[in-house]
Design an enzyme around this catalytic site. Structure first.
Site, mmCIF file in Angstrom:
data_model
loop_
_atom_site.group_PDB
_atom_site.id
_atom_site.type_symbol
_atom_site.label_atom_id
_atom_site.label_comp_id
_atom_site.label_asym_id
_atom_site.label_seq_id
_atom_site.Cartn_x
_atom_site.Cartn_y
_atom_site.Cartn_z
ATOM 1 N N HIS A 96 -11.825 -33.538 -1.350
ATOM 2 C CA HIS A 96 -13.080 -34.285 -1.275
ATOM 3 C C HIS A 96 -13.184 -35.074 0.034
ATOM 4 O O HIS A 96 -14.280 -35.335 0.514
ATOM 5 C CB HIS A 96 -13.230 -35.207 -2.482
ATOM 6 C CG HIS A 96 -13.651 -34.478 -3.715
ATOM 7 N ND1 HIS A 96 -14.360 -35.054 -4.742
ATOM 8 C CD2 HIS A 96 -13.474 -33.178 -4.080
ATOM 9 C CE1 HIS A 96 -14.585 -34.145 -5.689
ATOM 10 N NE2 HIS A 96 -14.041 -33.002 -5.311
ATOM 11 N N HIS A 258 -8.097 -24.561 -8.059
ATOM 12 C CA HIS A 258 -8.194 -24.703 -9.510
ATOM 13 C C HIS A 258 -7.043 -24.030 -10.261
ATOM 14 O O HIS A 258 -7.090 -23.900 -11.472
ATOM 15 C CB HIS A 258 -9.569 -24.213 -9.988
ATOM 16 C CG HIS A 258 -10.653 -25.190 -9.642
ATOM 17 N ND1 HIS A 258 -11.978 -24.998 -9.916
ATOM 18 C CD2 HIS A 258 -10.588 -26.412 -9.029
ATOM 19 C CE1 HIS A 258 -12.692 -26.036 -9.490
ATOM 20 N NE2 HIS A 258 -11.867 -26.903 -8.943
#
Ligand code: HEM
Length: 730
Positions: A96, A258
């Protein structure tokens, strides 16, 4: 009274009593110089002399990494680690931090450590990352100035990957911290997760990359919550493309990322979660999103509102994400927080994922709508299947894509610090060959300048060319600039702003002088075209100053080298194209802002302050450096001489300005007495008389005692632009 009422109604959002209203509150259409003020503000507590590269060179990177490893596996009671390992959490923090980067203006990205400040600190997509950074504080405190927050966040991501069995591609330090929130246009929606404005006209507005306000990229539940993996795939392609990622890199990043960790949505956020850090009460000391449900953390954590993990062992590298993606038929379900996600149709039989906190409890794996795009978008599927069959290829693709993600906005390799810098040179780094020849000395420079001035090339031609070469630089991602002389190569040589025809002929003449010099020079001495172009600009400015009666030397430091076409990724380089350049009075219909706002944006990308921008515009006009030789804003009788005439004549009451009747966006300055047309101007010219703060600076340069200061300041600002990318000198 009507005017007053209008003024009052505009300001319905008045500041709270006792707080000043800003001029921007009162006059929202007034141009905002704040982005340029930041470049001149003294908000950096480290002081001007602090040299981050020097401080970083004292760092024992191995020791930091060992300490980070310790942090990763030492669960803290105030925010217990899922599965006893903070690795996945830190990877999300690093992603992020870097993932706000966007190609169109180079803004966002890991540099500066902006995740520490609003708005990013409080973005809905960054929920809980306040805790991730706080977990790192002891390491930051221990190593202090030698590692910035910006570097530490990326490094923590790398150490996390390594700690979970993944071999990374490398790490480079060099991201100096910012000390205040950057001014970045993140979209015009006033609501978190809004996106009603950015898709006006069907396409995501430039230069944005995220498809919702407050998200790093896309909505995990699909476009505007529509759980359609194919539609989500289109959005992912668009937004990851604007983060400089290809399809292959995108699949590698999503499938790789992920593999680790889990999503958190144990409860309905509206029942449990308090204000973001930016709005949280004082006693929370920077933490936000206080969770009053259950324990408030661990198995009660609410972050995205989605819930579950992708892999059987979320704290180890594996190809489980891809195994599961293709291994199950996925059906829609809801998280406990009420968000749409997907579970295997035989979820009850495949509960092989351990709970992150509760011993003995097990779950089925899950997928987001955007994860399923990796299977249902045909192009992504082809890549994902290939990765699934070739885990080694997947591993390498993820390692390289992660390196690119986290280093994209650090700039060229010359800025990389530390001993984990990968040797392999990558095309997105805009490589420039090392200087392997002897540089020109002062005498050569003098002779070369004389040759250039003798060649028949004019002051405007030389100034325009040097400016075109250097002003492609962007401080936001440290790309572009004069070094490499990519102005000779596609795509830069063909950009309309550079007037390709004129440019080609100027470059040809400069090249013939360069070749002649290099052929005759002895002892391995050479000059690159990159240096020739900058030297040409310097010679022209010295001549122009002389014509105005000033004897100045424009500083010139050789040491640039020339890149080749093969070293230049045309597509990636295209993003540096300026669709407007107020310094050359150029504006195209593709510019995404009005002319004056584009000027401020360009000045901001060039790291200029308000006075630097002002002096450069004024000087470029009298030098006659306008695009295509246009006369707009050339307020002087002696074009080609470096004088403060632009300001003197702009501020003179002898001229009356009006909108041109024949050409939209143009203005005419007529003699107040005779009505004779004296000058023509664009908004970029007239703003220096119209805006009160710019007028103040223009007045300073127009006074009788500041004519020489004007010349000196111009040379200083010019030299700054010419050397913005000389990381080898800094
Ligand atoms: C977790 C969305 C791409 C790494 C999550 C979560 C969401 C999300 C909603 C759950 C957050 C929570 O509730 O705690 C997305 C979307 C992506 C994307 C929509 C793009 C389409 C990536 C990429 C990486 C990454 C590129 C890294 C390379 C992670 C990790 C976690 C995570 C490691 C687990 C965090 C933890 O365990 O605390 N992501 N993500 N994601 N994401 Fe992504």
């Amino acid at each position: 009274a009507v005017a007053l009422a209008t003024a009052l109604s505009v300001n319905a959002n008045a500041a709270p009593s006792g707080e000043p209203m800003s001029n921007q509150d009162w006059w929202p259409n007034r141009i905002d110089l704040q982005p340029l003020r930041m470049n001149a503000e003294k908000s950096n507590p480290m002081g001007e002399d602090f040299d981050y590269a020097e401080a970083f060179s004292q760092l024992d990177l191995d020791a930091v990494k060992k300490d980070l490893e310790q942090v990763l596996t030492t669960s803290q009671d105030w925010w217990p680690a899922d599965y006893g390992h903070y690795g996945p959490f830190f990877i999300r923090m690093a992603w992020h931090s870097a993932g706000t980067y966007r190609v169109y203006d180079g803004r966002g990205g890991a540099g500066g450590g902006q995740q520490r400040f609003e708005p990013l600190n409080s973005w809905p997509d960054n929920v809980s990352l306040d805790k991730a950074r706080r977990l790192l504080w002891p390491v930051k405190q221990k190593y202090g100035n030698a590692i910035s927050w910006a570097d530490l966040m990326v490094l923590a991501g790398n150490v996390s990957l390594e700690s979970m069995g993944f071999e990374t591609f490398g790490f480079a330090g060099g991201r100096e911290d910012d000390w205040e929130a950057d001014v970045v246009y993140w979209g015009s929606e006033r609501e978190w997760l809004g996106n009603d404005k950015r898709f006006d006209g069907g396409k995501l507005e430039k230069p944005l990359a995220a498809d919702h306000m407050g998200l790093i990229y896309v909505n995990p539940e699909g476009p505007n919550g529509n759980p359609d993996p194919v539609a989500a795939g289109h959005r992912i392609r668009d937004t990851f493309g604007r983060m400089a990622m290809s399809d292959e890199e995108t699949v590698a990043l999503i499938a790789g990322g992920h593999t680790f960790g889990k999503a958190h949505g144990a409860h309905k956020p509206e029942k449990c979660i308090g204000a973001a850090p930016g709005d949280a009460p004082l006693e929370q000391q920077g933490f936000g999103w206080e969770n009053k449900c259950g324990k408030g953390h661990s198995e009660d954590t609410v972050t995205s509102g989605l819930e579950g993990a992708w892999s059987a062992n979320p704290i180890a590298w594996s190809s489980q994400f891809l195994d599961n993606l293709f291994g199950f038929e996925w059906v829609k379900t809801k998280s406990p927080a009420g968000h749409t996600q997907w579970e295997p149709e035989n979820a009850e039989q495949v509960k092989f994922v351990p709970d992150a906190h509760v011993e003995g409890k097990r779950h089925a794996p899950m997928m987001f709508t955007t994860d399923l795009s990796m299977r249902f978008d045909p192009k992504y599927r082809e890549i994902a299947e290939r990765f699934h069959k070739n885990p080694q290829e997947f591993q390498q693709a993820f390692a390289k894509a992660w390196f690119k993600l986290t280093h994209r906005d650090l700039g060229p390799r010359a800025r990389y610090l530390g001993d984990e810098v990968p040797e392999e040179v990558l095309s997105w780094q805009d490589p420039i060959p090392e200087v392997d020849f002897k540089l020109v000395d002062e005498r050569d420079v003098k002779n070369l300048k004389a040759k250039v001035l003798d060649s028949g090339l004019t002051v405007p031609q030389l100034v325009r060319t040097a400016w075109a070469s250097a002003s492609s630089f962007r401080i936001t991602d440290m790309r572009g600039g004069a070094n490499g002389a990519r102005i000779r190569l596609a795509p830069q040589k063909d950009w309309p702003v550079n007037n390709p025809q004129e440019l080609a002929s100027v470059l040809e003449q400069l090249e013939s002088i360069q070749k002649d010099f290099n052929r005759k020079a002895r002892g391995g001495k050479k000059i690159s075209m990159a240096d020739m172009i900058v030297l040409g600009g310097a010679a022209a400015i010295e001549q122009a100053a002389k014509q105005a009666g000033y004897d100045v030397t424009v500083p010139f430091k050789p040491g640039r080298n020339d890149a080749t076409q093969e070293m230049t990724d045309i597509q990636s380089f295209s993003f540096l194209e300026r669709k407007a350049d107020g310094f050359r009075n150029y504006y195209s219909s593709e510019a995404h802002l009005a002319p004056v706002d584009m000027l401020i944006d360009s000045a901001n990308l060039l790291d200029l302050s308000v006075p630097e921008m002002t002096v450069l515009v004024g000087g470029m006009r009298t030098l006659g450096a306008n695009y295509n030789g246009s006369q707009h804003g050339v307020f002087t009788d002696k074009p080609g001489a470096l004088s403060n005439d632009f300001f003197v004549n702009l501020l003179s009451m002898d001229t009356k300005w009006s909108k041109s009747a024949s050409e939209k966006g143009l203005y005419e300055g007529k003699d107040r007495k005779t009505g004779k047309l004296k000058w023509t101007a664009t908004p970029v010219d007239l703003i220096f008389g119209s805006n009160s703060e710019l007028r103040a600076v223009a007045e300073m340069y127009a006074t009788n005692d500041n004519d020489e200061k004007f010349v000196n300041d111009f040379v200083k600002a010019w030299t700054k632009v010419m050397t913005l990318d000389r990381f080898d000198l800094k």
